[in-house]
Design an enzyme around this catalytic site. Structure first.
Site, mmCIF file in Angstrom:
data_model
loop_
_atom_site.group_PDB
_atom_site.id
_atom_site.type_symbol
_atom_site.label_atom_id
_atom_site.label_comp_id
_atom_site.label_asym_id
_atom_site.label_seq_id
_atom_site.Cartn_x
_atom_site.Cartn_y
_atom_site.Cartn_z
ATOM 1 C CG ASP A 130 44.936 48.780 -26.577
ATOM 2 O OD1 ASP A 130 46.045 48.475 -27.025
ATOM 3 O OD2 ASP A 130 44.216 49.656 -27.097
ATOM 4 C CE LYS A 131 50.376 41.245 -24.646
ATOM 5 N NZ LYS A 131 50.095 39.788 -24.713
#
Length: 240
Positions: A104-105
């Site tokens: 995830d980011k």
């Protein structure tokens, strides 16, 4: 080209995208076969002309690529061009590649990128239960009860699933190591939240036999021949 092959497999083998992404592209009308919009489940043969996003696709003489990349925070693990910080544009690699799975980011660490569709499927399918290892820091002191509950499986309300049992080890007052064999959406963050903890940093340090080691952040390297040999051995019998 293999004769009478599924279109999504052809696109995956050509390094365009994963099979799942290929199916989405077909549904969206972004794939043409002999000038006509493709349909789900379509098969193609030698001589068929395949276009993806306006470009002719060929998988002839495609040299296998497998990269290990140390992803910094802020980069999004997608090949989707509409995403400003997508990993493919950020790396600007000279050949067409795409990420194996997601990180995830806000998370950092190891992610693999390739042009080999079958490799993506074998590593990512949950049924194959391949290990991925992370180092995580949280906002409160780690207790024995926390370790026990994390390793025993946590019910995630939003996903309506109990996580698989996993290996969890305390590293310091606020840091732990966890080895997962599944990859639910934001799994570690969700598990910690359920138990009253907030993740501060999350770094993936290993995928199967491939380690992040001392690879500097925002740099990549080719997976070595020896690593690939071991990986291939570990993937034997995996479903794709």
């Amino acid at each position: 080209m293999e004769d009478n092959i599924r279109l999504n497999k052809f696109l995956s083998d050509a390094g365009v995208c994963s099979r799942r992404a290929a199916d989405k592209a077909i549904e969206a009308g972004e794939v043409l076969v002999n000038g006509k919009p493709a349909v789900m489940g379509q098969r193609i043969s030698e001589g068929d002309k395949v276009e993806y996003a306006g470009k002719l696709v060929s998988n002839a003489d495609k040299k296998p690529i497998l990269l290990a990349y140390n992803k910094p925070a802020g980069i999004v693990c997608t090949a989707e061009k509409r995403e400003k910080n997508n990993i493919v544009d950020h790396l600007n690699y000279p050949k067409r590649i795409y990420p194996i799975g997601r990180l995830d980011k806000d998370s950092t660490g190891l992610i693999l990128l390739t042009n080999q569709g079958d490799l993506v499927n074998k590593i990512m399918r949950a049924v194959n239960a391949h290990e991925k290892e992370y180092v995580v820091s949280v906002d409160k002191e780690i207790t024995g009860d926390f370790i026990k509950k994390m390793s025993g499986g946590v019910y995630l309300d939003e996903l309506e699933v109990t996580t698989r049992k996993c290996k969890v080890r305390k590293l310091s007052k606020y840091e732990f190591n966890i080895i997962l064999t599944q990859g639910l959406n934001r799994q570690i963050r969700r598990m910690c939240q359920i138990l009253g903890y907030r993740v501060k940093t999350l770094k993936r340090v290993r995928i199967m036999n491939i380690n992040l080691a001392d690879l500097k952040e925002d740099t990549y390297r080719d997976v070595t021949a020896e690593e690939l040999k071991v990986l291939t051995s570990l993937l034997e019998g995996s479903k794709n």
